[in-house]
Design an enzyme around this catalytic site. Structure first.
Site, short mmCIF file in Angstrom:
data_model
loop_
_atom_site.label_atom_id
_atom_site.label_comp_id
_atom_site.label_asym_id
_atom_site.label_seq_id
_atom_site.Cartn_x
_atom_site.Cartn_y
_atom_site.Cartn_z
N HIS A 170 0.47 -1.11 0.03
CA HIS A 170 -0.13 -0.01 0.19
C HIS A 170 0.83 0.91 -0.08
O HIS A 170 1.87 1.17 0.84
CB HIS A 170 -1.07 -0.25 1.06
CG HIS A 170 -1.92 1.04 1.33
ND1 HIS A 170 -2.94 1.20 0.99
CD2 HIS A 170 -1.71 2.93 2.13
CE1 HIS A 170 -3.53 2.75 1.04
NE2 HIS A 170 -2.31 3.49 1.92
N CYS A 201 -4.40 1.69 -4.82
CA CYS A 201 -4.42 2.62 -4.00
C CYS A 201 -2.78 3.14 -4.83
O CYS A 201 -2.52 4.51 -4.66
CB CYS A 201 -4.12 2.57 -2.15
SG CYS A 201 -2.87 0.80 -2.17
#
Length: 497
Positions: free
Chosen positions: A34, A102
């Site tokens: 992420h 993301c």
């Protein structure tokens, strides 16, 4: 000084990838990534929408890696405009672990800020891992991670105690005139249309023909009878010139062959600032000052162009400088058109370049310049507009839909050279409006494209027949909550009767 851009990298597997990947995948991976972008002292990431927070204080804990991506000269205001254009794509209900996550968000940000994406192994890893049994084991954990925070759909800080970071509003449903950005446009609405007609003392639309049947509708189509182009008229002048001064120092200091441009800067920049800040559209503009700006535009590297494009955009709102840049002796606008057509511009430069072209419509000289068939400018403008209408960036799409409308005012049904261009533009607009989900689209973009569609078919029977053949679904826009959109849709339907 440039702004440092960092990538904060987190592990959504909480160490499981490193421990179990080798026996389950046959190779070792360090993390399920992420990422977030850190710039201007803020950490930006895709959670329940586009979120911002104080670096190192996000719900993800501490990053296990921080990558230095580079430095950008793009100011915070322009980056925030870019983010505004991405709000529909990066919403929680559009999150997809493989296709829209993301890392796709930070990759878009990095491309905008630096012209290059984040490391490919980060973007590509989910597709490689999630199709395996190990990925299936991790997926519930990752999905739970994104749902447990209770994140909302608006941009803003995650942690309520962090009040020093103001909310960055989701402006996708606002008209341009009410947005909190530094650079805004004149928004088309019923009030401004009435004022525009009174100020210009225009009784009929410039495309009107008294013998055409649409002439009888003049009191029923007030929106479509607007004839004033939409221009980009506001700017944070001080911020632009502060950035320009910084770039002049970087470009010229210590370079002997550029010393004259460097020593002229204070005098010429003060002159330019005075001209731009003046409310007098007829203010005298020294030719030497414009030539100085030309030299900067020619000399500056691409990374340092955007304050110059902002200054050029504002100068086009003054009659003398507009005439200077929109005659055949100046190649500046043609050069900008060529750069747009090349598709090699950064996103920031592309946005500002389209705004420059829009402001050519300030004067008859500018309109004639863009529509000069001998220079091929109009073909380039039409092609570039059609291509950029497919952009997913809302801020860019506003500028391009504005240009489509401005073009539609002056594409004449009586000019055979314009007919093919009108057909191409109408087809592209109809396609975009048909494909878009209005509930997720910016109403201002839809309104401007509908204005362009209606203006193109006004007093043009050939285009009316083409629009009928396309069987455009008007009901989607008739049911809009935006009164001006539903009203405008009714006006276009009247033209087809």
């Amino acid at each position: 000084m440039g702004h440092k851009v960092q990538l904060h990298v987190y592990d959504l597997s909480r160490g499981m990838a490193k421990s179990f990947s080798l026996p389950l995948l046959g190779k070792r991976i360090d993390a399920i990534y992420h990422t977030s972008i850190v710039i201007y002292g803020i950490e930006w990431y895709f959670g329940g929408g586009i979120l911002r927070d104080i670096p190192f204080q996000t719900p993800h804990g501490q990053p296990f890696e921080i990558l230095e991506l580079g430095e950008t000269e793009i100011p915070k205001e322009i980056f925030e405009e870019f983010l505004n254009g991405q709000t529909d794509r990066f919403r929680m209900d559009r999150y997809h672990l493989l296709e829209n996550n993301c890392n796709h968000f930070t990759n878009e940000c990095s491309n905008f800020l630096l012209g290059v994406g984040i490391p490919s192994h980060i973007v590509d890893l989910p597709n490689e891992v999630m199709s395996t049994p190990f990925g299936a084991m991790l997926q519930p954990m990752i999905n739970n991670f994104f749902s447990q925070q209770g994140w909302g759909n608006a941009m803003g800080p995650v942690n309520n105690q962090q009040q020093q970071l103001p909310m960055f509003p989701n402006t996708s449903s606002l008209s341009t005139a009410t947005q909190t950005t530094k650079t805004t446009t004149t928004t088309i609405n019923t009030t401004s249309i009435n004022n525009n007609n009174n100020n210009n003392k225009v009784e009929n639309h410039p495309k009107s023909n008294s013998i055409h049947r649409h002439y009888k509708l003049s009191n029923k189509i007030p929106l479509l009878l607007n004839s004033k182009p939409v221009l980009f008229e506001k700017s944070d002048v001080e911020a632009v010139f502060n950035k320009l001064k910084e770039f002049v120092n970087k470009e010229f200091k210590g370079k002997e062959n550029e010393q004259q441009l460097f020593t002229q800067y204070e005098k010429e920049s003060n002159q330019l600032k005075q001209i731009i800040k003046s409310t007098d559209v007829n203010i005298a503009v020294p030719i030497e000052t414009l030539r100085y700006l030309d030299n900067l535009l020619i000399t500056f590297s691409d990374d340092h162009q955007f304050p110059l494009l902002e200054i050029l955009r504002m100068l086009l709102l003054k009659n003398q400088s507009n005439q200077y840049y929109t005659n055949n002796n100046s190649k500046m606008i043609s050069n900008i058109l060529s750069k747009i057509q090349s598709k090699k511009l950064s996103k920031a430069s592309e946005l500002l370049s389209f705004r420059v072209i829009n402001n050519c419509f300030h004067s008859k000289s500018g309109i004639n310049y863009l529509f000069d068939q001998s220079m091929n400018n109009l073909n380039v403008v039409i092609e570039s507009t059609i291509d950029a209408l497919h952009s997913m960036d809302k801020i860019l799409k506003r500028a391009v839909s504005t240009l489509a409308y401005n073009l539609s005012i002056h594409l004449s049904a009586d000019n055979p050279n314009h007919q093919e261009q009108s057909i191409s533009l109408l087809g592209a607009i109809e396609h975009i409006l048909s494909e878009s989900n209005f509930s997720n689209e910016d109403p201002e973009i839809s309104f401007r494209l509908l204005m362009a569609m209606g203006t193109l078919v006004y007093c043009n029977d050939d285009l009316i027949e083409i629009l009928k053949t396309l069987d455009f679904d008007f009901n989607k826009y008739l049911n809009s909550k935006e009164l001006k959109v539903s009203q405008l849709t009714k006006e276009i339907q009247l033209l087809l009767l």
